[in-house]
Write an enzyme that holds these catalytic residues in place. Structure first.
Site, PDB file in Angstrom:
ATOM      1  N   TYR A  67      16.079  13.363 -24.507  1.00 36.01           N
ATOM      2  CA  TYR A  67      16.867  12.502 -25.394  1.00 36.01           C
ATOM      3  C   TYR A  67      16.512  12.759 -26.861  1.00 36.01           C
ATOM      4  O   TYR A  67      17.389  12.829 -27.724  1.00 36.01           O
ATOM      5  CB  TYR A  67      16.590  11.048 -25.011  1.00 36.01           C
ATOM      6  N   LYS A 122      19.219  14.048 -29.625  1.00 30.87           N
ATOM      7  CA  LYS A 122      19.552  13.221 -30.784  1.00 30.87           C
ATOM      8  C   LYS A 122      19.121  13.874 -32.101  1.00 30.87           C
ATOM      9  O   LYS A 122      19.817  13.755 -33.120  1.00 30.87           O
ATOM     10  CB  LYS A 122      18.922  11.833 -30.640  1.00 30.87           C
TER      11      LYS A 122
END
Length: 308
Positions: free
Chosen positions: A155, A159
């Site tokens: 993640y 991001k």
């Protein structure tokens, strides 16, 4: 601030933050293409928007493949005649520490967040540039992509990658009048509901009660509606000069994140050898080393989870 006549795509908008963005854009006058992998969620989202007087159509498909990006753009044009705004919000989590993370854990998260953002923006921009009317690209980031979070290698990578792409797109799209920005939300969602630190705030949101001031002000943690206003602003003509920014929003707080800059610059004639670094690091460099991970204020006793 009106979005009358504008057309928006919001990926991952069947529920949660994405639905809040879609409803706010529709409330401001935009026609919206909602998207989710759950057909019931997309149908319910369209119904909710239409019940409030808005216009919406659904595309039920996973974000990531180019085929989905093409379907989203073609649906916007076929149903509403144009495309002005893209909000890339779709995402999934597969949290685990590095040494336990599988290839599938990594690939699934990167495919949806990073590749999904890339394919959807690429397709939208191709249409926007050809149409010649400018546009708005709004990509959803995360504090994890800015500072890292334990157990979120996949993640964090996705991001952080989104922020890098947005900075590049701001340069590439400026001449076409298309802005590109990243929004970093901090809000009560399904993703934060399992974190004990946020339990009192999430519980207040679920019960329809005001969120305690500690969370809204001190922590900058709020509701989905607190984030939706920034998304609508960035989609509007009022934000025509705002591009390449990373904007954090939650509760009562709005932030402009800095872009990476050198924290310290030092020179040594002949370069930095191993021996030179070993000697100079404690006195010259160590004090400028950067922290990692998010830093939360101490949770007041009244909000601490009860111990068994």
């Amino acid at each position: 601030m009106s979005l009358d006549g504008k057309v928006a795509i919001v990926t991952g908008s069947g529920r949660g933050l994405g639905l809040a963005y879609a409803r706010e854009l529709a409330r401001r006058g935009a026609s919206v293409v909602v998207n989710d992998i759950d057909a019931r969620a997309t149908a319910d989202a369209v119904a909710a928007i239409e019940a409030s007087g808005g216009r919406a159509v659904a595309v039920t498909a996973p974000v990531g493949p180019t085929e989905t990006a093409k379907e989203l753009v073609s649906t916007a044009v076929a149903h509403f005649g144009r495309l002005d705004i893209l909000v890339t919000n779709a995402g999934v989590l597969r949290d685990t520490v590095l040494w336990k993370m599988t290839d599938d854990d990594f690939d699934t998260v990167v495919d949806v967040h990073l590749r999904g953002t890339f394919t959807c923006v690429r397709e939208a921009v191709q249409h926007m540039r050809q149409a010649g009317g400018g546009g708005r690209i709004i990509c959803i980031g995360s504090p994890t992509g800015q500072r890292g979070t334990f157990g979120q290698t996949n993640y964090a990578a996705a991001k952080a990658g989104i922020v890098g792409m947005v900075r590049t797109w701001a340069l590439e799209l400026k001449r076409a009048g298309i802005t590109a920005n990243t929004v970093v939300p901090v809000a009560a969602t399904a993703m934060t509901a399992t974190v004990p630190y946020f339990a009192a705030a999430v519980r207040a949101e679920a019960d329809g009660e005001p969120m305690p001031a500690f969370f809204r002000h001190d922590l900058g943690f709020g509701t989905a509606a607190d984030v939706a206003g920034l998304v609508a602003f960035l989609a509007s003509d009022a934000a025509a000069q705002v591009t390449g920014q990373v904007l954090g929003v939650g509760g009562d707080r709005l932030q402009i994140w800095t872009h990476p800059e050198a924290a310290l610059t030092a020179y040594r004639e002949g370069g930095w050898t191993y021996d030179a670094l070993r000697e100079a690091w404690p006195t010259t460099f160590d004090g400028a080393a950067q922290s990692v991970g998010e830093r939360f204020p101490e949770l007041p006793v009244r909000f601490q989870p009860a111990t068994p």
